[in-house]
Design an enzyme around this catalytic site. Structure first.
Site, PDB file in Angstrom:
ATOM      1  N   LYS A 115      51.718  -5.234   1.653  1.00  0.00           N
ATOM      2  CA  LYS A 115      51.992  -6.768   1.735  1.00  0.00           C
ATOM      3  C   LYS A 115      52.733  -7.303   2.922  1.00  0.00           C
ATOM      4  CE  LYS A 115      50.067  -7.997  -2.533  1.00  0.00           C
ATOM      5  NZ  LYS A 115      50.238  -8.737  -3.817  1.00  0.00           N
ATOM      6  N   LYS A 197      37.149  -0.981  -0.498  1.00  0.00           N
ATOM      7  CA  LYS A 197      36.905  -1.752  -1.843  1.00  0.00           C
ATOM      8  C   LYS A 197      36.196  -3.119  -1.496  1.00  0.00           C
ATOM      9  CE  LYS A 197      40.219  -3.048  -5.201  1.00  0.00           C
ATOM     10  NZ  LYS A 197      41.619  -2.932  -5.733  1.00  0.00           N
ATOM     11  N   LYS A 200      38.254  -9.721  -2.387  1.00  0.00           N
ATOM     12  CA  LYS A 200      38.284 -11.141  -2.443  1.00  0.00           C
ATOM     13  C   LYS A 200      38.466 -11.776  -1.201  1.00  0.00           C
ATOM     14  CE  LYS A 200      41.236 -11.578  -6.653  1.00  0.00           C
ATOM     15  NZ  LYS A 200      42.506 -11.954  -7.171  1.00  0.00           N
TER      16      LYS A 200
END
Ligand code: TRP
Length: 335
Positions: A115, A197, A200
């Protein structure tokens, strides 16, 4: 007896639009467990603050997430579904636990590194202590099991370490939680790149199926899903990741095994198969969307459930927090 049930804790961040991956990987699992356990499901809005949020949009997303938990089938009279930010115990225990967490441990967190790389202009202290807040979430409710995805296992590990460290100094204060990993196949990959994956925040609009996508959009996305140049519906992740992913989705949606799916589509083309997957997923999502629309309009009911569950979460969490404060030697608050 109801109060002998083990305790389950989990939650999701109120950021981004939820995908089919979130549904299969988390919500659906929660549903299968919620009879067996005493469940707490948080709308993890404090965690979302580690990344800048647009306030009005964020507020809506958080409420939508609450409604979505309910629309997906979690009964708010039986499960404690609540907002993390409404229960002050989380922030308080998080501070105390941060004094029992080493920087060396936090430095090893791979999600922080990821992040920080992604948000290089905002590497704030909250992003760094994120796992401590997560430990507080879990430990406040004396959770026995925590269903999480693979990406959260390291956070669960540090939660256990913090809890054990605390217990070794002060006695048995916290239950040491176990990770609960859903069965294989629950991990849903991108429809456009099945080695990644389903996310979103994918830039490719066709890569992710959102829980709020209408039936036509769902069918179209499956129709465009990346497969391979063979024409055989066969489960083989190494050579046929696209088809295998679709088989996982179809299996998770219909309850059919891979064998059954292979038989069902033997001799048929990918077109038929993709259509069947799209139809099955749309049929699963449509009732949930209808229920969601009803709920979000029913302000009175939602507010009542939110209030009731916030209170319940506060009550349980304060029991642990009071104990912790006493153990570490904070003076009693007699206000
Ligand atoms: N970090 C989790 C995620 O992004 C969300 C979360 C916050 C959580 N606190 C938690 C999950 C406690 C399980 C238990 O997926």
């Amino acid at each position: 007896m109801a109060d002998e049930k083990k305790i389950l804790y989990s939650g999701m961040q109120a950021t981004g639009k939820l995908t089919l991956g979130n549904y299969m990987g988390a919500l659906k699992n929660w549903m299968t467990l919620n009879e067996e356990y005493e469940c707490f499901f948080g709308v993890m809005d404090l965690h979302s603050l580690t990344v800048r949020q647009e306030p009005a949009e964020f507020r809506k997303r958080a409420r939508d997430l609450f409604a979505l938990y309910v629309a997906a089938g979690l009964d708010p009279e039986k499960n404690c579904i609540y907002f993390q930010s409404h229960v002050s115990s989380h922030a308080e225990l998080s501070w105390i636990l941060s004094c029992f967490t080493y920087m060396g441990e936090l430095n090893r967190m791979t999600q922080f590194k990821d992040k920080a790389a992604k948000h290089a202009d905002n590497i704030n202290a909250g992003l760094y202590t994120y796992p401590v807040l997560m430990a507080a979430d879990i430990l406040l409710y004396q959770a026995d099991v925590v269903p999480v995805g693979k990406d959260q296992l390291q956070h669960l590990e540090i939660t256990r370490d913090i809890a054990q460290r605390f217990n070794s100094i002060y006695g048995d204060v916290f239950t040491i939680p176990e990770a609960y990993m859903g069965k294989a196949g629950a991990k849903i990959m991108s429809l456009q790149d099945p080695t990644r994956k389903m996310s979103k925040s994918d830039e490719n609009a066709n890569a992710s199926v959102y829980l709020m996508d209408d039936a036509d959009t769902v069918r179209r996305k499956f129709k465009r899903a990346v497969t391979d140049s063979e024409a055989e519906v066969r489960y083989d992740w190494d050579n046929k990741p696209g088809i295998s992913n679709l088989m996982d989705i179809y299996g998770a949606t219909t309850g059919k095994t891979t064998d059954e799916i292979e038989k069902e589509f033997a001799g048929k083309g990918y077109g038929d198969f993709k259509m069947a997957v799209g139809d099955a997923v749309a049929a699963m999502l449509t009732p949930m969307q209808t229920r969601f629309e009803e709920l979000i309009k029913d302000k009175e009911y939602l507010d009542k459930m939110i209030k009731q569950n916030d209170e319940k979460a506060y009550y349980f969490s304060q029991k642990t927090l009071r104990k912790v404060k006493k153990k570490v030697g904070l003076t009693e608050n007699i206000r």
